[in-house]
Enzyme design. Structure first.
Site, PDB file in Angstrom:
ATOM      1  N   LYS A   1       4.706   6.639  -5.985  1.00 56.00           N
ATOM      2  CA  LYS A   1       5.916   6.811  -6.792  1.00 56.00           C
ATOM      3  C   LYS A   1       5.973   5.835  -7.959  1.00 56.00           C
ATOM      4  CE  LYS A   1       8.754   9.076  -3.325  1.00 56.00           C
ATOM      5  NZ  LYS A   1      10.036   9.131  -2.606  1.00 56.00           N
TER       6      LYS A   1
ATOM      7  N   LYS B   1       2.371  23.413   0.369  1.00 47.71           N
ATOM      8  CA  LYS B   1       3.390  23.227   1.398  1.00 47.71           C
ATOM      9  C   LYS B   1       4.789  23.467   0.821  1.00 47.71           C
ATOM     10  CE  LYS B   1       4.849  19.497   4.533  1.00 47.71           C
ATOM     11  NZ  LYS B   1       4.606  18.089   4.887  1.00 47.71           N
TER      12      LYS B   1
ATOM     13  N   LYS C   1      10.895  20.493  -1.282  1.00 47.28           N
ATOM     14  CA  LYS C   1      12.010  20.430  -2.238  1.00 47.28           C
ATOM     15  C   LYS C   1      11.552  19.922  -3.594  1.00 47.28           C
ATOM     16  CE  LYS C   1      15.585  21.705   0.208  1.00 47.28           C
ATOM     17  NZ  LYS C   1      16.866  22.229  -0.178  1.00 47.28           N
TER      18      LYS C   1
END
Length: 333
Positions: free
Chosen positions: A114, A197, A200
């Site tokens: 991240k 996969k 969200k």
């Protein structure tokens, strides 16, 4: 015989769980509560690593708790609570931060990924210390097992390292948890990108079956899902990833086997098959969505469940933190 204790948590970062969340993790939480002393929490403090509107965070936290109950997490069989309701999480989290090395924290995959994407200047310090708070979440309840996916194994290893380090320096205090790697189960992929996969973080929600979506919306998503050339309903992830994904979904929710479904739709086209998948999904999720909405309508009752869960969790958390402070040499009040 004492039942082994498990602990797991889920972040309230979206308005709805999706089908992959349920089949990949929550369904197994429900199974584990039958023969384990289960502690399950909505980890709302972890959600603060990304900037969130306060009203939205509150709404999503309650929606997450209501969905867990509607999906079968039973407050009478487990301890269900909100992380922020137990102040000992933050207190033990600081102890873990003081035990962990900077290099250890820097090597954690989630932070590396991240921070590389957004840059270190725009990455919250909380994301860097997140694994230490997660370790505190686990150690606070003396968990024997932690149900996680394979991608979370690194976090459990760090937790074990920190617990072992504390025990060796200050005396036996923490149970060393084992990673309980969740059964692979049904791997649910994106409806629009069946080689990826279901997530969200997908570019579009058109490929994600959300539990709180309307039946009409989910049916439309399935009927417009990406399929493959030809019209044969056959499980083949290389040649037919789209149809294979729909077969997996049908199989997971209907209980029918892949060969049974292939035989049932032999000679029929994709349209008939998609309509069947849509019906199975809609009818499976309908009572779950309705129960969630009922719980949200009666917020007073939902908060009562969470308060009672927090009261049960706090008894364990207070004992662990008291022992930790005593063994560290912190002066009692």
């Amino acid at each position: 015989m004492t039942r082994p204790r498990v602990l797991s948590g889920i972040q309230p970062t979206h308005d709805s769980f999706h089908l992959g969340n349920y089949l990949g993790a929550i369904k197994q939480w429900v199974e584990l509560q039958a023969d384990h002393d289960a502690f399950y929490c909505v980890v709302d403090l972890h959600a603060l690593t990304i900037e969130t509107d306060p009203a939205l965070l509150r709404k999503r936290t309650l929606v997450s708790a209501a969905q867990l109950i509607a999906l079968g997490v039973d407050p009478n069989k487990c301890t269900l609570f909100l992380q922020s309701h137990i102040s000992q999480h933050n207190q033990l989290g600081w102890i873990m931060e003081c035990l962990a090395g900077f290099g250890e924290a820097s090597r954690m995959t989630q932070f590396k990924d991240k921070s590389q994407k957004s840059g270190t200047d725009r990455t919250a310090v909380g994301l860097f210390t997140y694994p230490m708070l997660q370790a505190a979440d686990i150690l606070l309840y003396q968990a024997d097992r932690v149900p996680v996916g394979e991608d979370q194994r690194q976090h459990i290893e760090l937790t074990r390292d920190l617990a072992g380090r504390f025990n060796s320096r200050y005396g036996q205090t923490f149970q060393l948890p084992q990673a309980y790697i969740l059964k692979s189960g049904a791997k649910i992929n994106d409806l629009q990108d069946p080689t990826s996969k279901m997530s969200k973080s997908a570019a579009t929600m058109q490929g994600v079956i959300e539990i709180m979506d309307t039946p009409e919306s989910n049916a439309k998503k399935i009927k417009s899902s990406m399929t493959d050339t030809g019209r044969e309903v056959r499980f083949d992830t290389e040649e037919k990833p789209g149809i294979s994904n729909l077969l997996t979904i049908h199989c997971a929710l209907s209980g029918k086997t892949i060969p049974e479904l292939e035989a049932e739709f032999e000679g029929k086209g994709y349209g008939d098959f998609k309509a069947s998948v849509a019906e199975i999904v809609v009818e499976y999720l309908r009572p779950i969505r309705l129960r969630t909405l009922e719980l949200l309508e009666d917020e007073k009752y939902l908060l009562k469940i969470l308060r009672e869960g927090a009261d049960k969790a706090r008894i364990v958390a207070e004992k662990t933190l008291s022992d930790t402070y005593k063994n560290l040499g912190l002066v009692e009040r």
